[in-house]
Design an enzyme around this catalytic site. Sequence first.
Site, PDB file in Angstrom:
ATOM      1  N   LEU A  48     -31.124  23.736  -3.976  1.00 56.69           N
ATOM      2  CA  LEU A  48     -32.464  23.157  -3.862  1.00 56.69           C
ATOM      3  C   LEU A  48     -32.505  21.759  -4.470  1.00 56.69           C
ATOM      4  CD1 LEU A  48     -34.455  26.339  -4.940  1.00 56.69           C
ATOM      5  CD2 LEU A  48     -34.057  25.510  -2.597  1.00 56.69           C
TER       6      LEU A  48
ATOM      7  N   ALA B 155     -25.561  23.013   1.962  1.00 55.39           N
ATOM      8  CA  ALA B 155     -25.158  24.415   2.017  1.00 55.39           C
ATOM      9  C   ALA B 155     -24.618  24.769   3.385  1.00 55.39           C
ATOM     10  CB  ALA B 155     -26.336  25.312   1.659  1.00 55.39           C
TER      11      ALA B 155
ATOM     12  N   ARG C  20     -32.629  12.143  -2.662  1.00 54.12           N
ATOM     13  CA  ARG C  20     -31.974  11.299  -3.669  1.00 54.12           C
ATOM     14  C   ARG C  20     -32.734   9.992  -3.870  1.00 54.12           C
ATOM     15  NH1 ARG C  20     -28.902  14.065  -0.477  1.00 54.12           N
ATOM     16  NH2 ARG C  20     -27.140  15.296  -1.274  1.00 54.12           N
TER      17      ARG C  20
ATOM     18  N   TYR D 248     -37.593  32.884  -1.012  1.00 52.81           N
ATOM     19  CA  TYR D 248     -36.628  32.956  -2.105  1.00 52.81           C
ATOM     20  C   TYR D 248     -36.831  34.235  -2.913  1.00 52.81           C
ATOM     21  CZ  TYR D 248     -36.355  27.908  -1.108  1.00 52.81           C
ATOM     22  OH  TYR D 248     -36.223  26.692  -0.500  1.00 52.81           O
TER      23      TYR D 248
ATOM     24  N   ALA E 206     -30.299  24.301   2.937  1.00 52.43           N
ATOM     25  CA  ALA E 206     -30.010  22.875   2.757  1.00 52.43           C
ATOM     26  C   ALA E 206     -28.843  22.441   3.619  1.00 52.43           C
ATOM     27  CB  ALA E 206     -29.699  22.602   1.280  1.00 52.43           C
TER      28      ALA E 206
ATOM     29  N   ARG F 266     -23.178  22.697   5.564  1.00 56.43           N
ATOM     30  CA  ARG F 266     -21.937  21.990   5.885  1.00 56.43           C
ATOM     31  C   ARG F 266     -20.771  22.350   4.971  1.00 56.43           C
ATOM     32  NH1 ARG F 266     -23.203  16.124   5.118  1.00 56.43           N
ATOM     33  NH2 ARG F 266     -21.066  15.837   5.875  1.00 56.43           N
TER      34      ARG F 266
ATOM     35  N   LYS G 158     -25.501  20.719  -9.020  1.00 53.40           N
ATOM     36  CA  LYS G 158     -25.719  19.772 -10.115  1.00 53.40           C
ATOM     37  C   LYS G 158     -26.776  18.745  -9.710  1.00 53.40           C
ATOM     38  CE  LYS G 158     -23.746  16.772  -7.558  1.00 53.40           C
ATOM     39  NZ  LYS G 158     -24.644  15.753  -6.964  1.00 53.40           N
TER      40      LYS G 158
END
Length: 326
Positions: free
Chosen positions: A76, A17, A168, A60, A14, A19, A99
């Site tokens: 994820l 992850a 999002r 995974y 991701a 950055r 979260k």
Amino acid sequence: MTMTPIRWGILGAADFARRFMGPAIHAAKGAELYALATSSPAKAAHFADFAPHVIVHDSYDALLADPAVDAVYIPLPNHLHVDWSLKALAAGKHVLCEKPMGLAAADYDRLIAARDAAGLLAAEAFMIVHHPQFARARALYAQGAIGKLMHVDATFTYNNADDVTNIRNRPETAGGALRDIGVYTFGAARFVTGQEPDAITYADLRLENDVDVFAQIAARFPDFTYSAIVSMRMHPRQQITFHGDKGILRLTCPFNANVFDMAQLTLETDGTSTISERWPGVNHYIVQVENFGHTLRGTARYPCALEFSRGTQAMMDMVFTAGARR
């Protein structure tokens, strides 16, 4: 005395992850970014830029089967958090998951049960409580620095309206402003005060594509009232203010310290600023990883147990219920 590093694996390459958390694991004392699971060589190369010895698994499941991996970080999309956290625990790995780790309070009950059965550490990556500004705010509150707390006001906004493919902005990935950033406005108030909401007295949720992009919330806690605005359609802003009868405690960059702005706490009494503190050099992602390691070694209690994260989700559930009735 040299300590054996905790070997971390990351499920998925991701952007967050790459950055933030990947570099944090690599930089944290007592930790090693050991493995990454991705089928994309191009994405893996970005991690190798700062962690050249990272081992890349193409799935995974392959990473979870690697006996050298001690702990797994899961960045994820939201709807995958519970299942992969449970799989990681079943594979004997400690888990730090982004979260919201679950989508309802009942999800946390399952995670807590799995954690206890496995005898492993599992936690939500609620990084803000690892930052010293929150420990300081909680201590000042407990000391009565602002007198009797009357009201808490929180704001967290940004604008990603143009990024329509972002997870999002997608309902199928359990997106939305509340799950992405509302957790911070809820959890910050709960962490500093140690109180839980009695009721959500107002909840205005505005949806686009079945995803909440704006929420205005009011709540009643045992000793104070609470209000918050969170949005993915407004100019970036963040703050949380604790307003008492004898003073005001304010954090001006509580959620993205040293990204949005410098972390700063001010305490005002009698109309003057009596305390102003800044933390220009603290990376709360690194501190989070190091605290995870301290807990695994038995030298410290973890600052954010799953039971705390369940409380934030319970408040989230209350907000969604109140918003649906409106």
